[in-house]
Enzyme design. Structure first.
Site, PDB file in Angstrom:
ATOM      1  N   GLU A  56       0.940  -1.197   0.038  1.00  0.00           N
ATOM      2  CA  GLU A  56       0.013   0.073   0.102  1.00  0.00           C
ATOM      3  C   GLU A  56       1.045   1.602  -0.153  1.00  0.00           C
ATOM      4  OE1 GLU A  56      -2.564  -3.272   1.770  1.00  0.00           O
ATOM      5  OE2 GLU A  56      -0.601  -2.611   2.028  1.00  0.00           O
ATOM      6  N   PHE A 118     -11.909  -7.150  13.790  1.00  0.00           N
ATOM      7  CA  PHE A 118     -10.766  -7.509  12.797  1.00  0.00           C
ATOM      8  C   PHE A 118     -10.521  -6.513  11.921  1.00  0.00           C
ATOM      9  CE2 PHE A 118      -9.596  -9.916   9.073  1.00  0.00           C
ATOM     10  CZ  PHE A 118      -8.142 -10.273   9.691  1.00  0.00           C
ATOM     11  N   GLN A 119      -9.225  -6.106  11.926  1.00  0.00           N
ATOM     12  CA  GLN A 119      -8.485  -4.951  11.072  1.00  0.00           C
ATOM     13  C   GLN A 119      -9.049  -3.810  11.069  1.00  0.00           C
ATOM     14  OE1 GLN A 119      -8.385  -6.650   6.791  1.00  0.00           O
ATOM     15  NE2 GLN A 119      -6.452  -7.483   7.209  1.00  0.00           N
ATOM     16  N   LYS A 168     -17.602  -0.849   5.485  1.00  0.00           N
ATOM     17  CA  LYS A 168     -17.912  -2.022   4.644  1.00  0.00           C
ATOM     18  C   LYS A 168     -19.571  -1.698   4.251  1.00  0.00           C
ATOM     19  CE  LYS A 168     -17.434  -6.596   3.109  1.00  0.00           C
ATOM     20  NZ  LYS A 168     -16.702  -7.728   3.113  1.00  0.00           N
ATOM     21  N   MET A 483      24.101   9.603   2.359  1.00  0.00           N
ATOM     22  CA  MET A 483      23.963  10.833   2.933  1.00  0.00           C
ATOM     23  C   MET A 483      24.170  10.765   4.536  1.00  0.00           C
ATOM     24  SD  MET A 483      23.911  14.058   2.396  1.00  0.00           S
ATOM     25  CE  MET A 483      22.929  14.551   0.962  1.00  0.00           C
TER      26      MET A 483
END
Length: 577
Positions: A56, A118-119, A168, A483
């Site tokens: 993602e 969940f999630q 959802k 760097m």
């Protein structure tokens, strides 16, 4: 095209139809349980194309690259929980650089919010510090209008990322569909026209300057105001410097361009800034990498500051003439006043200020050893410039290679230089190049990276293969976090704590394992030929692994706590005051 027909649709259908009516070309995303209704609707249509990334974070960077190159908002779709949290780095990257993104995150059903389902994560709370705005859609009846508001907020005023969290059950419920042509938000009405009195004051001050500087940032690029800036600068004949984010807004090969300013800017740009008497700041925010020590910044200058965001004006540096408005509108008004004025600046050839700048230029602050038997990273960037005739879209990761690309690849057009400036996000370069290449399939797109940055989002090589994207990856491989190593050399007595990259992969084999072409280049005499061979492969992604001099540092460099006139210069690490 906006639909005028009211239909009864499921939330998932409303969502996809709204994207199509908004004119969205690509959605970068990754499916999961909370957004499966939406993915099912994506499958049923062909107006909105979905690009399946491998992480993602890659979705946000790819959408970001698309937005920077096109000027249109990038769009992301991910699931709830880790899908949303994996986006945070990309959202923050866009926020720091004012890039228009609309990130749609799935959420658990409304009845489960707050139950640690969940999630489930509090996406609104997590992203609040790094978005321009965010929404939680609680009713399907609000979905279409919320999508419209999200695009409006993301792309107007000072652009930025907007998150829309969609439970959802909202995507499963049914409502009438109507996508509004416009939205009006009482609390959000950006000022786009500058105050006439302030513009007149600014013009008078600008025309009175004896040692002027035009200092421009990413705001010029974001407002598509490069033509106005170029006309403004040529009308006055004043020197121009760009920030890292502003490169390309004024042609990098123009004689009036004195180079990038700031921590790794040119000697002539920083010295001219320090000694100028009138500074015209346009679409820039006076960040710390530009100003150095604020107490020493432009001590002799009266400052005009033009910016769309009133919160940016006098935030870091007090200014004398503030102008809130879009860069393009304000420059149009300034040009009109200056053209009507009887006063004209002196000819550059006889102007003592320009003569001083020419003297500073003679120092050749970007010099490096061109006779070395090791590949110099600066030479690789110059070879890339020749191979592409200066006409490529160049994305970069973050580190030494980013600075060398900015210094040695002159950009004559805006939106060609795609990099993470404010947040400094390693891993940005490859997915951003994916977004750019999708936007411009026939363009040359090069990703300049380092071996440390590249492995952070290396999985997106798979995405590039799936969609047949012929990106050319230029890896300046010095086997260090370059760097970090440079700072450890300068400020930590060469204690190279965990900056050496042990156990690096064979990048050629890795590229081949992903289905691409890999090349390893170890000799300076082979650099030009490698680019010729790579760009001749017009339909293949090519990873070029350039084994570069490990000891090379980025110069000039302004150390923390120093002023713009106090720079370390190669090759003797001397400090000039």
């Amino acid at each position: 095209m906006v639909s005028d027909v009211t239909e009864r649709l499921r939330g998932a259908e409303i969502f996809v139809r709204a994207l199509a009516d908004e004119g969205v070309e690509y959605v970068f995303g990754y499916p999961g349980g909370a957004v499966l209704h939406i993915y099912d609707e994506i499958f049923k249509q062909d107006k909105v194309k979905h690009i399946l990334v491998r992480h993602e974070q890659g979705a946000t960077h790819a959408a970001d690259g698309y937005a920077r190159a096109t000027g249109k908002p990038g769009v992301v779709l991910v699931t709830s929980g880790p899908g949303a949290t994996n986006c945070v780095t990309g959202i923050a990257t866009a926020y720091m650089d004012s890039i228009p993104l609309v990130v749609f995150t799935g959420q658990v059903a409304t009845a489960l919010i707050g139950n640690d389902a969940f999630q489930e994560v509090d996406c609104i709370g997590i992203t609040r510090p790094c978005v321009k705005h965010n929404f939680l859609v609680e009713r399907v009846e609000d979905l279409a209008e919320t999508v419209k508001k999200a695009f409006y907020v993301a792309s107007t005023g000072r652009p930025g990322p907007v998150v829309v969290d969609i439970p959802k059950d909202v995507t499963a419920e049914v409502a009438d569909y109507h996508y509004p042509e416009s939205v009006d938000m009482r609390s959000y009405r950006p000022t786009v026209k500058g105050h006439p009195g302030q513009i007149k004051r600014a013009a008078q001050l600008i025309l009175s300057a004896r040692k002027p500087m035009i200092y421009t940032g990413g705001g010029v690029v974001l407002d598509n105001a490069a033509p106005q800036l170029t006309r403004f600068a040529h009308l006055l004949g004043y020197p121009v410097t760009n920030t890292l984010m502003g490169l390309g807004a004024f042609p990098g090969t123009d004689p009036q361009f004195v180079g990038m300013l700031g921590m790794h800017g040119t000697y002539e740009a920083n010295m001219a800034m320090h000694h100028c008497d009138v500074l015209v700041a346009i679409g820039a925010r006076f960040d710390d990498r530009v100003t150095g020590d604020l107490e020493k910044f432009c001590p002799e200058a009266k400052i005009v500051h033009i910016d769309i965001d009133p919160a940016s004006i006098s935030k870091n540096v007090p200014v004398d003439v503030p102008i809130v408005g879009s860069v393009s509108n304000v420059l149009d008004d300034l040009i009109e006043i200056i053209e009507a004025s009887d006063h004209r600046p002196t000819d550059r050839a006889s102007d003592p200020w320009w003569q001083q700048i020419v003297e500073w230029r003679k120092l050749d602050c970007l010099r490096y050893d061109r006779e070395s038997d090791r590949i110099k990273p600066q030479a690789v960037i110059q070879s890339l410039y020749r191979a592409t005739n200066g006409d490529a879209y160049v994305t970069s990761d973050v580190g030494q290679h980013q600075m060398w690309a900015a210094q040695f690849y002159p950009f004559d057009q805006p939106r060609r230089w795609i990099n993470s400036g404010g947040l400094g996000t390693m891993g940005f370069g490859l997915p951003a190049a994916i977004g750019v290449q999708l936007a411009f399939p026939d363009a040359q797109v090069a990703c300049v990276t380092g071996e440390a940055s590249f492995v952070m989002c290396v999985q997106e090589l798979s995405t590039a293969l799936q969609y047949g994207l012929p990106i050319k990856i230029v890896s300046l491989n010095n086997r260090y976090m370059g760097m970090v190593r440079q700072w450890q050399e300068f400020f930590y007595d060469r204690r190279y704590s965990h900056s050496y990259m042990d156990a690096l992969p064979d990048f050629v084999k890795m590229a081949e394992a992903f289905g691409h072409v890999g090349m390893r280049i170890e000799k300076p005499g082979d650099v030009d030929a490698a680019f010729a061979e790579a760009f001749a492969l017009k339909d293949r992604l090519v990873l070029m692994d350039f084994i570069t001099d490990q000891s090379e540092n980025v110069y000039p460099m302004i150390a923390a706590g120093k002023g713009q006139h106090e720079m370390h210069l190669a090759p003797n690490d001397r400090e000039l005051a």
